[in-house]
Write a protein that holds these residues in place. Sequence first.
Motif, PDB file in Angstrom:
ATOM      1  N   LYS A  77      47.810  51.489  52.603  1.00 35.11           N
ATOM      2  CA  LYS A  77      46.789  50.428  52.613  1.00 35.11           C
ATOM      3  C   LYS A  77      45.736  50.765  51.571  1.00 35.11           C
ATOM      4  O   LYS A  77      45.316  51.910  51.439  1.00 35.11           O
ATOM      5  N   HIS A  78      45.299  49.778  50.846  1.00 34.73           N
ATOM      6  CA  HIS A  78      44.257  49.988  49.847  1.00 34.73           C
ATOM      7  C   HIS A  78      43.090  49.053  50.096  1.00 34.73           C
ATOM      8  O   HIS A  78      42.554  48.433  49.181  1.00 34.73           O
ATOM      9  N   SER A  79      42.712  48.984  51.373  1.00 35.57           N
ATOM     10  CA  SER A  79      41.506  48.260  51.730  1.00 35.57           C
ATOM     11  C   SER A  79      40.982  48.838  53.035  1.00 35.57           C
ATOM     12  O   SER A  79      41.737  49.396  53.822  1.00 35.57           O
ATOM     13  N   LEU A  80      39.689  48.719  53.210  1.00 37.39           N
ATOM     14  CA  LEU A  80      39.027  49.156  54.431  1.00 37.39           C
ATOM     15  C   LEU A  80      38.301  47.963  55.037  1.00 37.39           C
ATOM     16  O   LEU A  80      37.920  47.034  54.320  1.00 37.39           O
ATOM     17  N   ASN A  81      38.088  48.013  56.340  1.00 35.47           N
ATOM     18  CA  ASN A  81      37.233  47.016  56.974  1.00 35.47           C
ATOM     19  C   ASN A  81      35.881  47.048  56.279  1.00 35.47           C
ATOM     20  O   ASN A  81      35.389  48.112  55.897  1.00 35.47           O
ATOM     21  N   VAL A  82      35.263  45.896  56.096  1.00 33.82           N
ATOM     22  CA  VAL A  82      34.010  45.816  55.347  1.00 33.82           C
ATOM     23  C   VAL A  82      32.917  46.696  55.952  1.00 33.82           C
ATOM     24  O   VAL A  82      32.138  47.312  55.223  1.00 33.82           O
ATOM     25  N   SER A  83      32.864  46.814  57.263  1.00 38.07           N
ATOM     26  CA  SER A  83      31.820  47.658  57.846  1.00 38.07           C
ATOM     27  C   SER A  83      32.113  49.142  57.612  1.00 38.07           C
ATOM     28  O   SER A  83      31.186  49.937  57.432  1.00 38.07           O
ATOM     29  N   VAL A  84      33.377  49.507  57.572  1.00 33.59           N
ATOM     30  CA  VAL A  84      33.755  50.893  57.270  1.00 33.59           C
ATOM     31  C   VAL A  84      33.448  51.179  55.796  1.00 33.59           C
ATOM     32  O   VAL A  84      32.871  52.221  55.456  1.00 33.59           O
ATOM     33  N   ALA A  85      33.836  50.263  54.912  1.00 34.71           N
ATOM     34  CA  ALA A  85      33.547  50.429  53.487  1.00 34.71           C
ATOM     35  C   ALA A  85      32.042  50.566  53.265  1.00 34.71           C
ATOM     36  O   ALA A  85      31.592  51.402  52.468  1.00 34.71           O
ATOM     37  N   ALA A  86      31.255  49.751  53.962  1.00 33.38           N
ATOM     38  CA  ALA A  86      29.796  49.839  53.834  1.00 33.38           C
ATOM     39  C   ALA A  86      29.307  51.219  54.262  1.00 33.38           C
ATOM     40  O   ALA A  86      28.457  51.820  53.579  1.00 33.38           O
ATOM     41  N   GLY A  87      29.826  51.738  55.346  1.00 37.17           N
ATOM     42  CA  GLY A  87      29.424  53.070  55.801  1.00 37.17           C
ATOM     43  C   GLY A  87      29.725  54.142  54.768  1.00 37.17           C
ATOM     44  O   GLY A  87      28.881  55.001  54.476  1.00 37.17           O
ATOM     45  N   VAL A  88      30.905  54.088  54.179  1.00 38.62           N
ATOM     46  CA  VAL A  88      31.304  55.079  53.173  1.00 38.62           C
ATOM     47  C   VAL A  88      30.416  54.973  51.934  1.00 38.62           C
ATOM     48  O   VAL A  88      29.855  55.968  51.458  1.00 38.62           O
ATOM     49  N   VAL A  89      30.290  53.777  51.398  1.00 38.86           N
ATOM     50  CA  VAL A  89      29.527  53.577  50.163  1.00 38.86           C
ATOM     51  C   VAL A  89      28.048  53.891  50.377  1.00 38.86           C
ATOM     52  O   VAL A  89      27.430  54.603  49.575  1.00 38.86           O
ATOM     53  N   LEU A  90      27.479  53.374  51.445  1.00 40.42           N
ATOM     54  CA  LEU A  90      26.048  53.581  51.671  1.00 40.42           C
ATOM     55  C   LEU A  90      25.732  55.056  51.908  1.00 40.42           C
ATOM     56  O   LEU A  90      24.724  55.568  51.406  1.00 40.42           O
ATOM     57  N   TRP A  91      26.586  55.753  52.641  1.00 35.86           N
ATOM     58  CA  TRP A  91      26.353  57.193  52.823  1.00 35.86           C
ATOM     59  C   TRP A  91      26.419  57.922  51.482  1.00 35.86           C
ATOM     60  O   TRP A  91      25.582  58.763  51.184  1.00 35.86           O
TER      61      TRP A  91
END
Length: 175
Positions: free
Chosen positions: A148-162
Amino acid sequence: MDELNRKSVEEFRESSKMPIIAILENVRSAYNVGSIFRTADAFLLEAIYICGYTAHPPHKEIKKTALGADETVSWKHFKYINDALLELKNEGYTIYAVEQAVNSLKLNAIEQFDGKIAVVFGNEVSGVEQSTIERCDGCLEIPQFGMKHSLNVSVAAGVVLWELVRNKLQTGNLR
Protein backbone atom coordinates in the motif's frame (compact mmCIF):
# COMPACT_ATOMS: atom_id res chain seq x y z
CA MET A 1 -3.67 14.96 35.08
CA ASP A 2 -1.10 16.84 37.16
CA GLU A 3 1.37 13.97 36.85
CA LEU A 4 0.96 14.03 33.06
CA ASN A 5 1.78 17.76 33.07
CA ARG A 6 -1.29 18.59 31.00
CA LYS A 7 -2.18 22.17 30.27
CA SER A 8 -5.54 23.64 31.16
CA VAL A 9 -7.57 25.14 28.31
CA GLU A 10 -6.43 28.61 29.39
CA GLU A 11 -2.77 27.55 29.61
CA PHE A 12 -3.05 25.99 26.15
CA ARG A 13 -4.49 29.17 24.67
CA GLU A 14 -1.73 31.28 26.25
CA SER A 15 1.11 28.94 25.20
CA SER A 16 3.48 29.82 22.37
CA LYS A 17 2.48 27.77 19.36
CA MET A 18 4.52 25.96 16.74
CA PRO A 19 4.53 28.06 13.54
CA ILE A 20 2.69 25.32 11.67
CA ILE A 21 -0.81 25.33 10.19
CA ALA A 22 -2.61 22.21 8.96
CA ILE A 23 -4.91 22.84 6.01
CA LEU A 24 -7.68 20.32 5.37
CA GLU A 25 -9.00 20.27 1.80
CA ASN A 26 -12.27 18.41 1.23
CA VAL A 27 -11.69 15.78 3.92
CA ARG A 28 -14.82 13.62 3.88
CA SER A 29 -14.75 12.10 7.35
CA ALA A 30 -15.51 14.29 10.33
CA TYR A 31 -13.83 11.59 12.45
CA ASN A 32 -10.58 12.25 10.55
CA VAL A 33 -11.02 15.97 11.14
CA GLY A 34 -11.47 15.37 14.87
CA SER A 35 -8.36 13.19 14.96
CA ILE A 36 -6.35 15.94 13.27
CA PHE A 37 -7.64 18.45 15.83
CA ARG A 38 -6.34 16.16 18.56
CA THR A 39 -2.94 15.92 16.86
CA ALA A 40 -2.82 19.70 16.43
CA ASP A 41 -3.50 20.11 20.15
CA ALA A 42 -0.82 17.56 21.10
CA PHE A 43 1.82 19.40 19.05
CA LEU A 44 0.68 22.97 19.92
CA LEU A 45 0.05 23.92 16.29
CA GLU A 46 -0.80 27.50 15.38
CA ALA A 47 -4.13 26.54 13.77
CA ILE A 48 -6.13 24.36 11.43
CA TYR A 49 -7.61 25.83 8.26
CA ILE A 50 -10.67 23.91 7.11
CA CYS A 51 -11.50 24.24 3.43
CA GLY A 52 -14.21 23.22 1.01
CA TYR A 53 -16.72 20.66 2.23
CA THR A 54 -14.56 19.50 5.16
CA ALA A 55 -16.70 19.36 8.31
CA HIS A 56 -15.94 21.99 10.95
CA PRO A 57 -16.94 22.53 14.59
CA PRO A 58 -19.42 22.33 16.08
CA HIS A 59 -19.92 18.79 14.79
CA LYS A 60 -20.83 15.63 16.70
CA GLU A 61 -18.30 13.36 14.94
CA ILE A 62 -15.46 15.87 15.26
CA LYS A 63 -16.20 16.23 18.97
CA LYS A 64 -16.16 12.44 19.41
CA THR A 65 -12.58 12.02 18.14
CA ALA A 66 -11.17 15.45 19.05
CA LEU A 67 -11.86 14.86 22.76
CA GLY A 68 -11.96 18.59 23.46
CA ALA A 69 -9.22 19.69 21.03
CA ASP A 70 -11.90 21.36 18.93
CA GLU A 71 -12.26 23.73 21.90
CA THR A 72 -8.53 24.49 22.23
CA VAL A 73 -7.05 24.58 18.72
CA SER A 74 -7.64 27.76 16.71
CA TRP A 75 -9.36 27.13 13.38
CA LYS A 76 -10.82 28.96 10.43
CA HIS A 77 -13.20 27.77 7.74
CA PHE A 78 -12.75 28.81 4.11
CA LYS A 79 -15.28 27.94 1.44
CA TYR A 80 -12.47 28.14 -1.11
CA ILE A 81 -8.96 26.87 -0.41
CA ASN A 82 -7.47 29.59 -2.62
CA ASP A 83 -8.59 32.15 -0.03
CA ALA A 84 -6.75 30.23 2.70
CA LEU A 85 -3.61 29.87 0.58
CA LEU A 86 -3.60 33.57 -0.28
CA GLU A 87 -3.98 34.56 3.38
CA LEU A 88 -1.11 32.29 4.39
CA LYS A 89 1.17 33.49 1.56
CA ASN A 90 0.49 37.08 2.63
CA GLU A 91 1.47 36.12 6.20
CA GLY A 92 4.79 34.64 5.04
CA TYR A 93 4.02 30.93 5.23
CA THR A 94 5.73 28.37 3.02
CA ILE A 95 3.00 25.98 1.87
CA TYR A 96 3.47 22.31 1.06
CA ALA A 97 0.91 19.83 -0.23
CA VAL A 98 1.26 16.39 1.34
CA GLU A 99 1.11 14.30 -1.78
CA GLN A 100 2.97 11.73 -3.83
CA ALA A 101 4.07 13.76 -6.82
CA VAL A 102 6.94 14.25 -9.23
CA ASN A 103 9.75 16.17 -7.48
CA SER A 104 8.14 15.79 -4.05
CA LEU A 105 10.47 16.16 -1.08
CA LYS A 106 10.85 13.00 0.97
CA LEU A 107 9.87 13.93 4.51
CA ASN A 108 12.80 12.02 6.05
CA ALA A 109 15.39 13.72 3.82
CA ILE A 110 14.71 17.34 4.72
CA GLU A 111 17.30 18.71 7.10
CA GLN A 112 15.61 21.94 8.12
CA PHE A 113 12.23 23.61 7.72
CA ASP A 114 12.68 27.36 7.95
CA GLY A 115 10.06 29.82 9.08
CA LYS A 116 6.32 29.40 9.16
CA ILE A 117 4.94 26.33 7.42
CA ALA A 118 1.48 25.28 6.28
CA VAL A 119 0.73 21.78 5.01
CA VAL A 120 -2.28 20.76 2.93
CA PHE A 121 -3.90 17.38 3.57
CA GLY A 122 -6.43 16.28 0.96
CA ASN A 123 -9.43 14.09 0.43
CA GLU A 124 -9.20 10.48 1.60
CA VAL A 125 -9.65 9.11 -1.94
CA SER A 126 -8.45 11.75 -4.39
CA GLY A 127 -5.83 13.52 -2.28
CA VAL A 128 -4.88 17.16 -2.69
CA GLU A 129 -6.45 18.76 -5.77
CA GLN A 130 -4.01 19.36 -8.64
CA SER A 131 -4.97 23.04 -8.79
CA THR A 132 -4.02 23.32 -5.10
CA ILE A 133 -0.70 21.54 -5.62
CA GLU A 134 0.12 24.07 -8.34
CA ARG A 135 -0.36 26.93 -5.85
CA CYS A 136 1.89 25.36 -3.21
CA ASP A 137 5.63 25.89 -2.81
CA GLY A 138 6.22 22.15 -3.13
CA CYS A 139 5.05 18.70 -2.07
CA LEU A 140 6.08 16.60 0.90
CA GLU A 141 5.90 12.84 0.64
CA ILE A 142 6.00 10.23 3.38
CA PRO A 143 8.30 7.41 2.21
CA GLN A 144 6.38 4.12 2.13
CA PHE A 145 7.78 0.69 1.39
CA GLY A 146 4.95 -1.83 1.50
CA MET A 147 2.31 -2.88 -0.97
CA LYS A 148 0.00 0.00 0.00
CA HIS A 149 1.28 3.46 -0.81
CA SER A 150 -1.22 5.55 1.04
CA LEU A 151 -2.10 6.26 4.64
CA ASN A 152 -5.33 7.39 6.24
CA VAL A 153 -5.34 11.20 6.18
CA SER A 154 -5.33 11.46 9.97
CA VAL A 155 -2.39 9.05 10.21
CA ALA A 156 -0.52 10.95 7.48
CA ALA A 157 -1.20 14.19 9.36
CA GLY A 158 0.24 12.70 12.55
CA VAL A 159 3.41 11.57 10.78
CA VAL A 160 3.99 14.81 8.87
CA LEU A 161 3.10 17.15 11.72
CA TRP A 162 5.32 15.30 14.18
CA GLU A 163 8.24 15.42 11.73
CA LEU A 164 7.78 19.18 11.28
CA VAL A 165 7.55 19.74 15.04
CA ARG A 166 10.54 17.46 15.72
CA ASN A 167 12.56 19.33 13.12
CA LYS A 168 11.71 22.71 14.65
CA LEU A 169 12.57 21.45 18.15
CA GLN A 170 15.94 20.06 17.00
CA THR A 171 16.94 23.12 14.97
CA GLY A 172 15.52 25.69 17.38
CA ASN A 173 13.70 27.22 14.40
CA LEU A 174 10.46 27.95 16.22
CA ARG A 175 9.65 31.26 14.48
